[in-house]
Design an enzyme around this catalytic site. Sequence first.
Site, PDB file in Angstrom:
ATOM      1  N   GLN A  13       0.724  -1.169  -0.094  1.00 37.84           N
ATOM      2  CA  GLN A  13       0.090   0.076   0.111  1.00 37.84           C
ATOM      3  C   GLN A  13       0.738   1.236   0.005  1.00 37.84           C
ATOM      4  OE1 GLN A  13      -3.435  -0.806   2.960  1.00 37.84           O
ATOM      5  NE2 GLN A  13      -1.671  -2.131   3.601  1.00 37.84           N
ATOM      6  N   ASN A  14       2.022   0.955   0.142  1.00 37.37           N
ATOM      7  CA  ASN A  14       3.282   2.103   0.205  1.00 37.37           C
ATOM      8  C   ASN A  14       3.327   2.883  -1.090  1.00 37.37           C
ATOM      9  OD1 ASN A  14       3.129   1.534   2.690  1.00 37.37           O
ATOM     10  ND2 ASN A  14       5.094   0.383   2.992  1.00 37.37           N
ATOM     11  N   ASP A  74       6.124   4.840  -1.536  1.00 37.58           N
ATOM     12  CA  ASP A  74       7.357   5.482  -1.547  1.00 37.58           C
ATOM     13  C   ASP A  74       8.697   4.772  -2.254  1.00 37.58           C
ATOM     14  OD1 ASP A  74       8.007   3.164   0.000  1.00 37.58           O
ATOM     15  OD2 ASP A  74       7.560   4.054   2.073  1.00 37.58           O
ATOM     16  N   HIS A  76      -1.690   1.513  -4.080  1.00 38.79           N
ATOM     17  CA  HIS A  76      -2.296   2.775  -4.004  1.00 38.79           C
ATOM     18  C   HIS A  76      -1.604   3.960  -4.853  1.00 38.79           C
ATOM     19  CE1 HIS A  76      -4.251   1.632   0.183  1.00 38.79           C
ATOM     20  NE2 HIS A  76      -4.961   0.934  -0.821  1.00 38.79           N
ATOM     21  N   CYS A 127      -2.338  13.127 -15.604  1.00 37.02           N
ATOM     22  CA  CYS A 127      -3.347  14.485 -15.987  1.00 37.02           C
ATOM     23  C   CYS A 127      -4.692  13.894 -15.335  1.00 37.02           C
ATOM     24  CB  CYS A 127      -3.398  14.616 -17.379  1.00 37.02           C
ATOM     25  SG  CYS A 127      -4.676  15.680 -17.831  1.00 37.02           S
ATOM     26  N   CYS A 164      -2.907  18.708 -22.826  1.00 39.81           N
ATOM     27  CA  CYS A 164      -4.094  19.018 -22.946  1.00 39.81           C
ATOM     28  C   CYS A 164      -4.291  20.712 -23.465  1.00 39.81           C
ATOM     29  CB  CYS A 164      -5.059  19.176 -21.574  1.00 39.81           C
ATOM     30  SG  CYS A 164      -5.537  17.631 -20.851  1.00 39.81           S
ATOM     31  N   GLY A 219       3.038  -4.327   8.869  1.00 44.24           N
ATOM     32  CA  GLY A 219       3.218  -2.932   9.151  1.00 44.24           C
ATOM     33  C   GLY A 219       2.083  -2.288   8.475  1.00 44.24           C
ATOM     34  N   SER A 234      -2.277  -1.062   9.336  1.00 44.71           N
ATOM     35  CA  SER A 234      -3.328  -1.118  10.242  1.00 44.71           C
ATOM     36  C   SER A 234      -4.418  -2.143   9.804  1.00 44.71           C
ATOM     37  CB  SER A 234      -4.061   0.401  10.451  1.00 44.71           C
ATOM     38  OG  SER A 234      -4.440   0.911   9.372  1.00 44.71           O
TER      39      SER A 234
HETATM   40  C1  BJW Z   1       4.704  -0.787  12.476  1.00 42.59           C
HETATM   41  C2  BJW Z   1       5.726  -0.203  12.760  1.00 42.59           C
HETATM   42  C3  BJW Z   1       6.864  -0.695  12.768  1.00 42.59           C
HETATM   43  C4  BJW Z   1       4.018   1.229  12.855  1.00 42.59           C
HETATM   44  N1  BJW Z   1       6.918  -2.103  12.507  1.00 42.59           N
HETATM   45  N2  BJW Z   1       4.549  -2.210  12.225  1.00 42.59           N
HETATM   46  C5  BJW Z   1     -15.195  -2.302   3.018  1.00 42.59           C
HETATM   47  C6  BJW Z   1     -15.425  -1.769   4.283  1.00 42.59           C
HETATM   48  C7  BJW Z   1     -15.613  -0.266   4.671  1.00 42.59           C
HETATM   49  C8  BJW Z   1     -15.020   0.653   3.841  1.00 42.59           C
HETATM   50  C9  BJW Z   1     -14.403   0.161   2.573  1.00 42.59           C
HETATM   51  C10 BJW Z   1     -14.489  -1.283   2.021  1.00 42.59           C
HETATM   52  N3  BJW Z   1     -14.015  -1.254   0.584  1.00 42.59           N
HETATM   53  C11 BJW Z   1     -13.859  -0.149   0.435  1.00 42.59           C
HETATM   54  C12 BJW Z   1     -14.253   0.891   1.481  1.00 42.59           C
HETATM   55  C13 BJW Z   1     -14.028   2.290   1.472  1.00 42.59           C
HETATM   56  C14 BJW Z   1     -12.452   2.756   1.759  1.00 42.59           C
HETATM   57  C15 BJW Z   1     -12.141   2.437   2.752  1.00 42.59           C
HETATM   58  O1  BJW Z   1     -11.350   1.258   3.159  1.00 42.59           O
HETATM   59  N4  BJW Z   1     -12.322   2.860   3.981  1.00 42.59           N
HETATM   60  C16 BJW Z   1     -12.052   2.386   5.406  1.00 42.59           C
HETATM   61  C17 BJW Z   1     -10.946   3.261   5.812  1.00 42.59           C
HETATM   62  C18 BJW Z   1     -13.298   2.291   6.066  1.00 42.59           C
HETATM   63  N5  BJW Z   1     -11.456   2.317   0.447  1.00 42.59           N
HETATM   64  C19 BJW Z   1     -11.314   3.005  -0.607  1.00 42.59           C
HETATM   65  O2  BJW Z   1     -11.973   4.050  -0.784  1.00 42.59           O
HETATM   66  C20 BJW Z   1     -10.440   2.225  -1.702  1.00 42.59           C
HETATM   67  N6  BJW Z   1     -11.123   2.290  -3.033  1.00 42.59           N
HETATM   68  C21 BJW Z   1     -12.136   1.585  -3.093  1.00 42.59           C
HETATM   69  O3  BJW Z   1     -12.588   0.605  -2.430  1.00 42.59           O
HETATM   70  O4  BJW Z   1     -12.809   1.527  -4.467  1.00 42.59           O
HETATM   71  C22 BJW Z   1     -14.118   1.133  -4.796  1.00 42.59           C
HETATM   72  C23 BJW Z   1     -14.567   1.682  -5.940  1.00 42.59           C
HETATM   73  C24 BJW Z   1     -14.599   1.016  -7.034  1.00 42.59           C
HETATM   74  C25 BJW Z   1     -15.153   1.237  -8.289  1.00 42.59           C
HETATM   75  C26 BJW Z   1     -15.460   2.792  -8.333  1.00 42.59           C
HETATM   76  C27 BJW Z   1     -15.090   3.810  -7.292  1.00 42.59           C
HETATM   77  C28 BJW Z   1     -14.515   3.062  -6.305  1.00 42.59           C
HETATM   78  C29 BJW Z   1      -9.252   3.022  -1.902  1.00 42.59           C
HETATM   79  C30 BJW Z   1      -8.416   3.214  -0.760  1.00 42.59           C
HETATM   80  C31 BJW Z   1      -7.196   4.114  -1.072  1.00 42.59           C
HETATM   81  C32 BJW Z   1      -6.206   4.467   0.345  1.00 42.59           C
HETATM   82  N7  BJW Z   1      -5.558   5.774  -0.056  1.00 42.59           N
HETATM   83  C33 BJW Z   1      -4.596   6.157   1.248  1.00 42.59           C
HETATM   84  C34 BJW Z   1      -4.114   7.411   0.970  1.00 42.59           C
HETATM   85  C35 BJW Z   1      -3.144   7.487  -0.514  1.00 42.59           C
HETATM   86  C36 BJW Z   1      -1.899   7.162  -0.324  1.00 42.59           C
HETATM   87  C37 BJW Z   1      -0.962   8.014   0.246  1.00 42.59           C
HETATM   88  O5  BJW Z   1      -1.237   9.284   0.286  1.00 42.59           O
HETATM   89  O6  BJW Z   1       0.363   7.455   0.577  1.00 42.59           O
HETATM   90  O7  BJW Z   1      -3.628   5.056   1.175  1.00 42.59           O
HETATM   91  S1  BJW Z   1      -5.106   6.038   2.799  1.00 42.59           S
HETATM   92  C38 BJW Z   1      -3.917   5.594   3.789  1.00 42.59           C
HETATM   93  O8  BJW Z   1      -4.076   4.280   4.378  1.00 42.59           O
HETATM   94  C39 BJW Z   1      -2.789   5.100   2.641  1.00 42.59           C
HETATM   95  C40 BJW Z   1      -2.324   3.824   3.024  1.00 42.59           C
HETATM   96  O9  BJW Z   1      -1.894   3.106   2.023  1.00 42.59           O
HETATM   97  C41 BJW Z   1      -3.702   3.203   3.614  1.00 42.59           C
HETATM   98  C42 BJW Z   1      -3.011   2.132   4.786  1.00 42.59           C
HETATM   99  O10 BJW Z   1      -2.550   2.484   5.938  1.00 42.59           O
HETATM  100  P1  BJW Z   1      -1.420   1.730   6.625  1.00 42.59           P
HETATM  101  O11 BJW Z   1      -0.569   1.289   5.822  1.00 42.59           O
HETATM  102  O12 BJW Z   1      -2.138   0.691   7.159  1.00 42.59           O
HETATM  103  O13 BJW Z   1      -0.923   2.805   7.666  1.00 42.59           O
HETATM  104  P2  BJW Z   1      -1.477   2.998   8.881  1.00 42.59           P
HETATM  105  O14 BJW Z   1      -0.609   4.220   9.422  1.00 42.59           O
HETATM  106  O15 BJW Z   1      -2.799   3.188   9.123  1.00 42.59           O
HETATM  107  O16 BJW Z   1      -0.874   1.619  10.031  1.00 42.59           O
HETATM  108  C43 BJW Z   1       0.482   1.316  10.057  1.00 42.59           C
HETATM  109  C44 BJW Z   1       0.449   0.336  11.022  1.00 42.59           C
HETATM  110  O17 BJW Z   1       1.857  -0.119  11.188  1.00 42.59           O
HETATM  111  C45 BJW Z   1      -0.056   0.470  12.310  1.00 42.59           C
HETATM  112  O18 BJW Z   1      -0.673  -0.685  12.826  1.00 42.59           O
HETATM  113  C46 BJW Z   1       1.106   0.541  13.337  1.00 42.59           C
HETATM  114  O19 BJW Z   1       1.015  -0.385  14.433  1.00 42.59           O
HETATM  115  C47 BJW Z   1       2.102  -0.247  12.546  1.00 42.59           C
HETATM  116  N8  BJW Z   1       3.527   0.163  12.789  1.00 42.59           N
HETATM  117  N9  BJW Z   1       5.321   1.281  12.900  1.00 42.59           N
HETATM  118  C48 BJW Z   1       5.648  -2.951  12.437  1.00 42.59           C
HETATM  119  N10 BJW Z   1       8.161  -0.309  12.645  1.00 42.59           N
END
Ligand code: BJW
Length: 245
Positions: free
Chosen positions: A94-95, A97, A112, A120, A144, A190, A192
């Site tokens: 999901q990263n 970077d 992601h 664009c 564009c 790593g 959530s």
């Molecule tokens: C460590 C550590 C160390 C710390 N060692 N561990 C089903 C149910 C409910 C909702 C939905 C569903 N299906 C879809 C949805 C809606 C939505 C969603 O999921 N919402 C929920 C929040 C409820 N999903 C979407 O909208 C997705 N799209 C979609 O489903 O489209 C459907 C569609 C179909 C057809 C047409 C149109 C639409 C898209 C999701 C996009 C997510 N984007 C982001 C931001 C952009 C990327 C960026 O800017 O970088 O992506 S959100 C953000 O969260 C980012 C991340 O990739 C993502 C996940 O975060 P992550 O990696 O889990 O980070 P953290 O900080 O949350 O957690 C870190 C963890 O590591 C923690 O647990 C720490 O404890 C741990 N940790 N240090 C080991 N050293």
Amino acid sequence: MLELTDDTWLMVLTGAGVSAESGVPTFRDAGGLWEGERVEDVATPEAFERDPLRVWRFYSARREAAGGCAPNPGHLALAEAERRLGERFLLVTQNVDRLHRAAGNENVVELHGQLFLTRCAGCPRPPFEDRALYDEAVPECDECAAKGRRSYLRPHIVWFGEALSEAHFQRIGAFLDGGARQRLVFLQAGTSGAVYPAAGLVNEAAALGAETWLVNAEQPYNGSRFEHFHQGRSGEVLPRLLGVG
Ligand code: BJW
């Protein structure tokens, strides 16, 4: 230890926690990115429509910060796992970077998007490499403009409410089908486990008979789906778990 046997097909799902020890901020932890910004203001298509410069400032700061980061031992352990397993390894991250690629992983699905790609918002030209910081003005598409239209450029990132690439799911599905005939292992590290569809991959793998392994600093939202939980920092746990430290 998670032994990488000759019949192992290993799919790894990573999240922001894996890059935390490289100095890249996570999202939901204390001090994480969502503490300074509301998700609705910077990571949705509506936010970009409302205030594209604010969104670009957020991603420009992320580009600047991530540009100076290097892979940590967790990334390197996963790169070594791919060297051992070859095509029987798939890293779904999901990263945005690129640190997995910098560590040497090639079989990578960037679910992601990518921080250092721009595309664009108004035309289908392919995303292009871009390390520029846009703090003062929102960049516009020159292709564009050549056709007499005005469109903004945007980060090549999947925001909330946007669809993930179908090609990514085909690749993931093909890998799971291949692995289901042998020893399929699903390892999540790593993340959530709060964001879908990524958080649901463990269910798909488990339904095909996969062993499920988890490495995380704390119990994630989807933690109950895993058979084996190794709690700790991925930079320390992954090398040990994969026997490559
Ligand atoms: C460590 C550590 C160390 C710390 N060692 N561990 C089903 C149910 C409910 C909702 C939905 C569903 N299906 C879809 C949805 C809606 C939505 C969603 O999921 N919402 C929920 C929040 C409820 N999903 C979407 O909208 C997705 N799209 C979609 O489903 O489209 C459907 C569609 C179909 C057809 C047409 C149109 C639409 C898209 C999701 C996009 C997510 N984007 C982001 C931001 C952009 C990327 C960026 O800017 O970088 O992506 S959100 C953000 O969260 C980012 C991340 O990739 C993502 C996940 O975060 P992550 O990696 O889990 O980070 P953290 O900080 O949350 O957690 C870190 C963890 O590591 C923690 O647990 C720490 O404890 C741990 N940790 N240090 C080991 N050293």
